[in-house]
Write a protein that holds these residues in place. Sequence first.
Motif, mmCIF file in Angstrom:
data_model
loop_
_atom_site.group_PDB
_atom_site.id
_atom_site.type_symbol
_atom_site.label_atom_id
_atom_site.label_comp_id
_atom_site.label_asym_id
_atom_site.label_seq_id
_atom_site.Cartn_x
_atom_site.Cartn_y
_atom_site.Cartn_z
ATOM 1 N N TRP A 3 0.871 -1.178 0.000
ATOM 2 C CA TRP A 3 0.000 0.000 0.000
ATOM 3 C C TRP A 3 0.902 1.220 0.000
ATOM 4 C CZ3 TRP A 3 -5.239 -0.247 -0.353
ATOM 5 C CH2 TRP A 3 -5.818 -1.480 -0.145
ATOM 6 N N ILE A 4 0.714 2.088 -0.965
ATOM 7 C CA ILE A 4 1.538 3.281 -1.060
ATOM 8 C C ILE A 4 0.637 4.510 -1.011
ATOM 9 C CG2 ILE A 4 3.121 4.606 -2.518
ATOM 10 C CD1 ILE A 4 4.022 1.935 -3.739
ATOM 11 N N THR A 5 0.956 5.392 -0.089
ATOM 12 C CA THR A 5 0.313 6.698 -0.033
ATOM 13 C C THR A 5 1.426 7.705 -0.251
ATOM 14 O OG1 THR A 5 -1.278 5.890 1.580
ATOM 15 C CG2 THR A 5 -1.045 8.264 1.382
ATOM 16 N N GLN A 6 1.387 8.382 -1.362
ATOM 17 C CA GLN A 6 2.510 9.240 -1.724
ATOM 18 C C GLN A 6 2.017 10.507 -2.410
ATOM 19 O OE1 GLN A 6 5.906 8.603 -1.184
ATOM 20 N NE2 GLN A 6 6.009 10.749 -1.750
ATOM 21 N N ALA A 36 7.528 8.407 -11.620
ATOM 22 C CA ALA A 36 7.292 9.390 -10.552
ATOM 23 C C ALA A 36 7.281 8.726 -9.181
ATOM 24 C CB ALA A 36 5.981 10.121 -10.800
ATOM 25 N N LEU A 37 6.616 7.582 -9.060
ATOM 26 C CA LEU A 37 6.599 6.869 -7.782
ATOM 27 C C LEU A 37 7.988 6.367 -7.418
ATOM 28 C CD1 LEU A 37 3.284 4.823 -7.940
ATOM 29 C CD2 LEU A 37 3.859 6.643 -6.331
ATOM 30 N N GLY A 38 8.718 5.890 -8.409
ATOM 31 C CA GLY A 38 10.083 5.435 -8.147
ATOM 32 C C GLY A 38 10.944 6.539 -7.581
ATOM 33 N N HIS A 39 10.817 7.711 -8.157
ATOM 34 C CA HIS A 39 11.631 8.840 -7.698
ATOM 35 C C HIS A 39 11.198 9.312 -6.306
ATOM 36 C CE1 HIS A 39 14.165 12.348 -7.911
ATOM 37 N NE2 HIS A 39 13.126 13.103 -7.606
ATOM 38 N N ALA A 40 9.899 9.480 -6.097
ATOM 39 C CA ALA A 40 9.398 10.055 -4.843
ATOM 40 C C ALA A 40 9.387 9.049 -3.695
ATOM 41 C CB ALA A 40 7.991 10.607 -5.050
ATOM 42 N N TYR A 41 8.931 7.835 -3.942
ATOM 43 C CA TYR A 41 8.716 6.876 -2.860
ATOM 44 C C TYR A 41 9.929 5.977 -2.621
ATOM 45 C CZ TYR A 41 6.539 3.151 -0.122
ATOM 46 O OH TYR A 41 6.242 2.236 0.851
ATOM 47 N N PHE A 42 10.381 5.302 -3.644
ATOM 48 C CA PHE A 42 11.452 4.322 -3.474
ATOM 49 C C PHE A 42 12.838 4.959 -3.382
ATOM 50 C CE2 PHE A 42 8.012 1.899 -5.461
ATOM 51 C CZ PHE A 42 7.886 0.876 -4.538
ATOM 52 N N ARG A 43 13.071 6.018 -4.143
ATOM 53 C CA ARG A 43 14.392 6.658 -4.131
ATOM 54 C C ARG A 43 14.434 7.885 -3.226
ATOM 55 N NH1 ARG A 43 13.495 6.561 -9.686
ATOM 56 N NH2 ARG A 43 13.861 4.490 -10.453
ATOM 57 N N GLU A 44 13.324 8.194 -2.594
ATOM 58 C CA GLU A 44 13.227 9.359 -1.699
ATOM 59 C C GLU A 44 13.801 10.609 -2.343
ATOM 60 O OE1 GLU A 44 14.862 8.380 2.136
ATOM 61 O OE2 GLU A 44 13.239 6.981 2.549
ATOM 62 N N ARG A 45 13.320 10.895 -3.543
ATOM 63 C CA ARG A 45 13.723 12.085 -4.302
ATOM 64 C C ARG A 45 15.241 12.187 -4.487
ATOM 65 N NH1 ARG A 45 8.799 12.786 -3.528
ATOM 66 N NH2 ARG A 45 7.378 14.477 -3.606
ATOM 67 N N GLY A 46 15.844 11.040 -4.795
ATOM 68 C CA GLY A 46 17.271 11.000 -5.110
ATOM 69 C C GLY A 46 18.206 10.751 -3.943
ATOM 70 N N ARG A 47 17.664 10.481 -2.754
ATOM 71 C CA ARG A 47 18.525 10.281 -1.581
ATOM 72 C C ARG A 47 18.952 8.831 -1.385
ATOM 73 N NH1 ARG A 47 14.837 14.268 0.540
ATOM 74 N NH2 ARG A 47 13.540 12.612 1.394
ATOM 75 N N ASP A 63 -6.197 5.029 -6.138
ATOM 76 C CA ASP A 63 -7.064 6.156 -5.822
ATOM 77 C C ASP A 63 -6.220 7.407 -5.918
ATOM 78 O OD1 ASP A 63 -9.284 7.653 -4.975
ATOM 79 O OD2 ASP A 63 -8.709 7.440 -2.874
ATOM 80 N N PHE A 64 -6.637 8.340 -6.734
ATOM 81 C CA PHE A 64 -5.870 9.564 -6.936
ATOM 82 C C PHE A 64 -6.736 10.764 -6.592
ATOM 83 C CE2 PHE A 64 -4.291 6.407 -9.887
ATOM 84 C CZ PHE A 64 -2.927 6.463 -9.662
#
Length: 67
Positions: A3-6, A36-47, A63-64
């Motif tokens: 479950w991802i809430t991002q 977009a999810l990869g960058h924001a959620y999994f990679r924490e915006r490049g961190r 659900d968006f």
Amino acid sequence: MRWITQDLPGEVARELFAARDAGAGEQQQTVILARALGHAYFRERGRRAHGLHVAFSDVEFADFSIG
């Protein structure tokens, strides 16, 4: 199952709407969302997790909202 809430930046919504308006199919729009999810959620915006490939597949529910 995950479950991802991002929150995603507004430019993702703009990119998705532009793709839809240009005739992009569901698969092409899914690629945009996965990136977009990869960058924001999994990679924490490049961190972290540099080079991680994210595939958005086998989605049972999404659900968006814009707010």
